[in-house]
Structures are given as structure tokens and as C-alpha cells.
Design an enzyme around this catalytic site. Structure first.
Site, PDB file in Angstrom:
ATOM      1  N   GLU A   2     -10.805 -11.210  -4.354  1.00 41.73           N
ATOM      2  CA  GLU A   2      -9.129 -11.438  -4.110  1.00 41.73           C
ATOM      3  C   GLU A   2      -8.674 -12.486  -3.291  1.00 41.73           C
ATOM      4  OE1 GLU A   2      -8.392  -7.392  -2.301  1.00 41.73           O
ATOM      5  OE2 GLU A   2     -10.237  -7.396  -1.155  1.00 41.73           O
TER       6      GLU A   2
ATOM      7  N   CYS B  96      -9.479  -4.144 -10.503  1.00 44.76           N
ATOM      8  CA  CYS B  96      -9.139  -2.889  -9.833  1.00 44.76           C
ATOM      9  C   CYS B  96      -7.657  -2.957  -9.056  1.00 44.76           C
ATOM     10  CB  CYS B  96      -9.982  -2.506  -8.652  1.00 44.76           C
ATOM     11  SG  CYS B  96     -10.429  -3.430  -7.314  1.00 44.76           S
TER      12      CYS B  96
ATOM     13  N   ASP C 269      -4.261  -8.867  -4.039  1.00 45.78           N
ATOM     14  CA  ASP C 269      -4.287  -9.566  -3.026  1.00 45.78           C
ATOM     15  C   ASP C 269      -4.291 -11.255  -3.784  1.00 45.78           C
ATOM     16  OD1 ASP C 269      -3.864  -8.770  -0.465  1.00 45.78           O
ATOM     17  OD2 ASP C 269      -5.459  -7.644  -0.767  1.00 45.78           O
TER      18      ASP C 269
ATOM     19  N   HIS D 169       0.779  -1.152  -0.074  1.00 42.29           N
ATOM     20  CA  HIS D 169       0.015  -0.115   0.135  1.00 42.29           C
ATOM     21  C   HIS D 169       0.812   1.065   0.196  1.00 42.29           C
ATOM     22  CE1 HIS D 169      -3.076  -2.882   0.665  1.00 42.29           C
ATOM     23  NE2 HIS D 169      -3.830  -1.954  -0.050  1.00 42.29           N
TER      24      HIS D 169
HETATM   25  C1  PEP Z   1      -6.158  -5.665  -4.424  1.00 39.21           C
HETATM   26  O1  PEP Z   1      -5.959  -6.567  -3.535  1.00 39.21           O
HETATM   27  O2  PEP Z   1      -5.983  -5.792  -5.786  1.00 39.21           O
HETATM   28  C2  PEP Z   1      -6.914  -4.308  -4.201  1.00 39.21           C
HETATM   29  C3  PEP Z   1      -7.254  -3.779  -5.461  1.00 39.21           C
HETATM   30  O3  PEP Z   1      -7.052  -4.023  -2.942  1.00 39.21           O
HETATM   31  P1  PEP Z   1      -6.054  -3.218  -2.017  1.00 39.21           P
HETATM   32  O4  PEP Z   1      -4.665  -3.201  -3.027  1.00 39.21           O
HETATM   33  O5  PEP Z   1      -6.310  -2.058  -1.256  1.00 39.21           O
HETATM   34  O6  PEP Z   1      -5.690  -4.573  -1.110  1.00 39.21           O
HETATM   35 MG    MG Z   2      -6.826  -6.050  -1.719  1.00 40.57          MG
END
Ligand code: PEP
Ligand code: MG
Length: 539
Positions: A430, A501, A454, A188
Site C-alpha cells: 500500500e 483487498c 492507501d 475507515h
Molecule cells: C487499504 O489501504 O487499501 C486497505 C485495505 O487497508 P485499510 O483500508 O484498512 O487502510
Molecule cells: Mg491501508
């Protein structure tokens, strides 16, 4: 000149001086010296004054976007005026100890005392006290801890690690970029850097050993390359490359808002990933078709209590209004893994990424969850909101989350509060089990959005933040693409749609594959949207 390799976390090229930031506690030896007490006292007062100014600057910076969160800095200033603490430091100075050691030990004693208290809130303040102690020490030792960086000139931060909160707090005007020893492409911290438009390379082993304060650096966020002490010619070559890239993205940005028919018959929505209302302007500028992922947890980080319903309502309302009727997918709180919230006092887990995170946490903390759902529903009349639950692994979680949503809707109706009764509800796919059981889950949702960050982590059992496992970040491996295909096909069979996403959605190489697999929406950071639109246009 030497080259260090890492993982390109956020694109862009930048040249500037390095600023080493010790994330680990600043070390100070326990030693006495012969310096006169008066001189030490002066050093101490000077450091306290500088730290106070530094904290006030942090206050002003955070206050603009997060007034409640900024309050913590007021408390930090008060720590620096605490008579008991100051007496303790001065008495150590009289005994002949050095200023840094006296500060460190005295703050630590006060922090320990706080930790003994019954009151959970006061116990929590021990961490703040240590934070302030690091700031004072940083001033005395002319080094800084990452969370408290006060840069005298625009610089590139070099640190062992940055947490998502540290990254969110970085001052865009003075942080040119950053290099960390830890972290993976989809941590993140990397995602935030991209959203803030800060070039970054993570997972550079031994960066702190190889780079010194003030070393001239070039970082190339695309290639995951750090050049230490580059020659003039190399700097010129990178400056040219940077200009080219800027020109290229300016042209793409201009074209992005032109509505053009796409060659492929199927219209794939290109939406933005955002973390706060501040990201909306950029998304609108590049002509995003809406928001495919609003990571609401960033509103919960870097503060000492959760945002109120009102504060959340405001944040969601602003985004919905600005998107004037285009869909805004609001993901409910996704805490856990590398995103921590201290004030929730969660139990330490051995495997946080496999622990109580995402929807699991929301179902355990009903009040927190209901407050957020209420805020989203109330804001839903200002645009076209969608609700999305993260980290769903089994059908029961959706059923339970939907029951909570129905409860909130009923309460609002009883109070006469209006909301969008037809609000769409989806889940993130995910966890491999969700993809494998997509057909069963599809009956309980309006849409899926695949979180490849994920999904890759859980498919290969490889921590996404661990730089030693970056070879296992293989989002285009058939194991992952197979799960994408299963999800898309299952959703279509049930008359639903599927977006992506995760970071893969904005990967130029992967876009044709994802479109070929039948994905209906690609959601990515705004920076990548113009590039994606160009690719889609040419497909
Ligand atoms: C993901 O896991 O791809 C996602 C978009 O959520 P995050 O990156 O916030 O875990
Ligand atoms: Mg995620």
C-alpha cells in the site's frame, strides 16, 4: 426539495428523518437568569437521570460484543454521582447561572483537575468526563453529540464528521444511514458503514447548514446523493428503486453459494474483508472463499485498554473455526492515520498518515505486537490462518517483523503450545515503494495483498479522508494500475501470489481489469461479493 452531492460511501437507499448530531462541543453561553433555583435543580436532576439511562443503554449494547470495552460506561455512570461535581454545579445554579452553563463549566473544571494528575490513567479520564458532559448537555439542550446518539425514532444521522469509533458504536436498529460533511470514499468510517450495512454519503459540504433536525431525507449511497425534503413522487420512485436493488441482491446472494465453474480458465479467489467475528455470518452466506483481510484494529478501538491475549485469541479462533479450513488472513494491528487509540498515548504527529502507523507502530510497541502474534499463532490450530503485515515500505521491516514472529514461535514451542508451523506470512502493498521493490520483497513473504485505499492515497499524495481531494481518488489511473501490475508480475516471477483487498477489489468496473492484470484474489466487503462473483462468472 434540494439535492446535495457528496461521495457515496456505503451503498443502499434509505428514506427517513434527519437527526443533527453536533460533533463539535455543544456551545453554551455564560449567562445568569431569573429562573428559580428549584426549577433549575429539577431540570438538572432530570437530565442526570436521562443521561444515566442513556449510558446504561450504551453499556448494554456494547457489552454484548465487547464486555471489557463496555466497562468504561460503568465509570461514566459514576461520574454522574460524584458529590464534588454535583456540589459544584448546584452552587453555580444558586449563583444564578443557567443549567447548561453550570454543567459545562463544572465538568470542565473537574476535567482540568484530572489533567493535572501524575497518574497517566487518571489523566486520560479527563476525556471521558468531557464525553459525559456532552451527553448531559445534549439532554438539556435536546441535541446530541455523535458518539452518544440516543435516537427516539429510526433516523439518518447528519454530522460534521464521525470517527471510526463513533461509527462502530452506531446502533444499527435505529440508525438508518448517515451523512457527514467530512470524509472520503475510503476513509475507515466509510468502510465500517459498508460492513455494518448502513447506507452513507460522506463529504457533503455544508450539510449542517442545509439540513435541519427532522427534515425528511433520501440518501442514495451509490450515487453519493442526499435529497432534502423530497416530494411524495420522488420518495415513491426511490422506494421502487430500493426494492429493485434488494430483489437483485437477494437473487445474487442465492446464486452466490452455488458452486459454478467460472468461464475464465483462471480461478480468482473471492474473499471477504471483515472487522470482527460478527461479520463472518454474512461472509459465509455469500459463499466467500475465505477472509482476505481481517482488520484486527477494530478490536482495539472504542475501549480504554488493549484487548488481552485471551480476548484476541477468542476473536481469531471463532473466525478460523467458522471458516472451517478456508484461509483467514489476519492483518496485524494497523493503527494510525484516521484510526486512533487514545490509551496508547501516542505522540501527536503533524502528518499521521505519514507517521508511525501500521507495522512501524507494531515494531515500536513490541509487547503489543508480540501479544497479538501469540494470539494469532495459538488460534492458528483452529483453521487456516495467514498473517499479514500492514504498511510495509522496506525489506528491513519485514525482516524485523519476521524475527519477532520467530521469537514468539520459539517461546510458544518452549511452553509446549501448539500452532501451525507452516503459517503463511504476507504483507500489504500500500506504499508505492513496496510495489516498486516488489521483486526484492517477494523473497521474504508468501504473498502480497494490495491495499489500494492507501496505495492511491500515497501515489497521489492525497489524504483519503479529505473530502476536498476526492477528485484525486483515482484508483484506476494508470499510475496505480501500473503499480498493481508491477506487484503481480514480481510475485508471479518469484512463485508467490497477489491479492487486492482495497475498495477497488469490489468495484464492478475494475474487476475485469484486475483479473486481466493477473490478480489471484479479490477481497471485499461481503455485500459486494455476489456482484463480484457474477462479473467473474461472465468474464
Ligand atoms: C487499504 O489501504 O487499501 C486497505 C485495505 O487497508 P485499510 O483500508 O484498512 O487502510
Ligand atoms: Mg491501508
Amino acid at each position: 426539495m434540494k439535492e446535495l452531492r457528496g461521495v457515496g460511501a456505503s451503498t443502499g437507499i434509505v428514506v427517513g428523518p434527519a437527526k443533527i448530531c453536533q460533533y463539535a462541543e455543544l456551545e453554551v453561553a455564560e449567562a445568569k437568569d431569573e429562573l428559580p433555583f428549584k426549577d433549575k435543580l429539577e431540570t438538572l436532576r432530570d437530565a442526570l437521570e436521562k443521561t444515566t439511562n442513556d449510558i446504561r443503554q450504551s453499556y448494554a449494547r456494547v457489552e454484548a460484543t465487547n464486555p471489557k470495552g463496555a466497562k468504561i460506561f460503568e465509570a461514566h455512570v459514576l461520574f454522574l454521582q460524584d458529590p464534588t461535581l454535583l456540589e459544584r454545579i448546584e452552587s453555580m445554579l444558586r449563583e444564578g447561572y443557567g443549567v447548561a452553563y453550570s454543567v459545562k463549566r463544572s465538568f470542565e473544571e473537574s476535567a482540568r483537575q484530572l489533567e493535572q494528575l501524575e497518574d497517566g490513567y487518571l489523566r486520560e479520564r479527563a476525556g471521558d468526563l468531557r464525553d459525559v458532559s456532552e451527553r448531559v448537555l445534549g439532554t438539556i439542550l435536546h441535541r446530541s453529540k455523535t458518539g452518544a446518539v440516543l435516537l427516539l425514532e429510526p433516523s439518518i444521522i447528519v454530522a460534521s464528521d464521525l470517527t471510526p469509533s463513533d461509527t462502530a458504536r452506531l446502533d444499527r436498529s435505529s440508525v438508518l444511514g448517515f451523512v457527514t460533511e467530512k470524509g472520503g470514499a475510503t476513509s475507515h468510517t466509510a468502510i465500517l458503514a459498508e460492513a455494518l450495512g448502513i447506507p452513507a454519503v460522506v463529504g457533503v459540504k455544508n450539510a449542517l447548514r442545509e439540513i435541519r433536525d427532522e427534515d425528511e431525507l433520501i440518501i442514495d449511497g451509490r450515487q453519493g446523493l442526499v435529497i432534502v425534503g423530497p416530494e411524495e413522487e420522488t420518495i415513491r420512485a426511490y422506494a421502487r428503486r430500493r426494492e429493485e436493488l434488494e430483489r437483485e441482491s437477494a437473487t445474487l446472494r442465492e446464486n452466490a453459494t452455488l458452486t459454478r465453474p467460472r468461464r475464465s480458465s483462471k480461478k480468482v479467489e473471492v474473499t471477504a474483508n471483515i472487522g470482527s467475528p460478527r461479520d463472518v455470518e454474512k461472509a459465509l452466506q455469500v459463499g466467500a472463499d475465505g477472509v482476505g483481510l481481517y482488520r484486527t484494529e477494530f478490536l482495539f478501538l472504542d475501549r480504554d485498554c488493549p484487548p488481552s491475549e485471551e480476548e484476541q485469541f477468542e476473536a481469531y479462533r471463532i473466525v478460523l473455526e467458522q471458516f472451517s479450513g478456508k484461509p483467514v488472513t489476519i492483518r496485524t494491528l494497523d493503527i494510525g492515520g484516521d484510526k486512533e487509540i487514545r490509551y496508547l498515548n501516542l505522540d501527536k504527529e503533524l502528518n499521521p498518515s505519514l507517521g508511525v502507523r501500521g507495522i512501524r507502530l507494531c515494531l515500536e510497541h513490541r509487547d503489543l505486537f508480540k501479544t497479538q502474534l501469540r494470539a494469532v499463532l495459538r488460534a492458528s490450530t483452529y483453521g487456516r490462518a495467514r498473517i499479514m503485515y500492514p504498511m510495509v515500505a522496506v525489506r528491513e521491516e519485514i525482516v524485523e517483523a519476521r524475527a519477532v514472529l520467530e521469537e514468539v514461535k520459539k517461546e510458544l514451542t518452549e511452553n509446549g503450545t501448539t500452532f501451525d508451523k507452516g503459517i503463511e506470512v504476507g504483507i500489504m502493498v500500500e506504499v508505492p515503494s513496496a510495489a516498486l521493490n516488489a521483486e526484492e520483497l517477494a523473497d521474504h513473504v508468501d504473498f502480497f495483498s494490495i491495499g489500494t485505499n492507501d496505495l492511491v492515497q500515497y501515489t497521489f499524495a492525497a489524504d483519503r479522508t479529505n473530502e476536498n481531494l476526492s477528485y484525486l481518488y483515482q484508483p484506476q489511473n494508470s499510475a496505480v494500475l501500473g503499480l498493481v501490475k508491477m506487484t503481480v508480475d514480481a510475485s508471479h516471477r518469484r512463485g508467490k501470489w497477489t491479492g487486492v483487498c482495497g475498495e477497488l477489489a469490489g468495484d464492478a468496473e475494475a474487476i475485469p481489469t484486475l483479473v486481466g492484470l493477473g490478480v489471484d484474489e479479490l477481497s471485499m466487503s461481503s455485500q459486494k461479493i455476489p456482484f463480484a462473483q457474477k462479473i467473474l462468472f461472465e468474464l
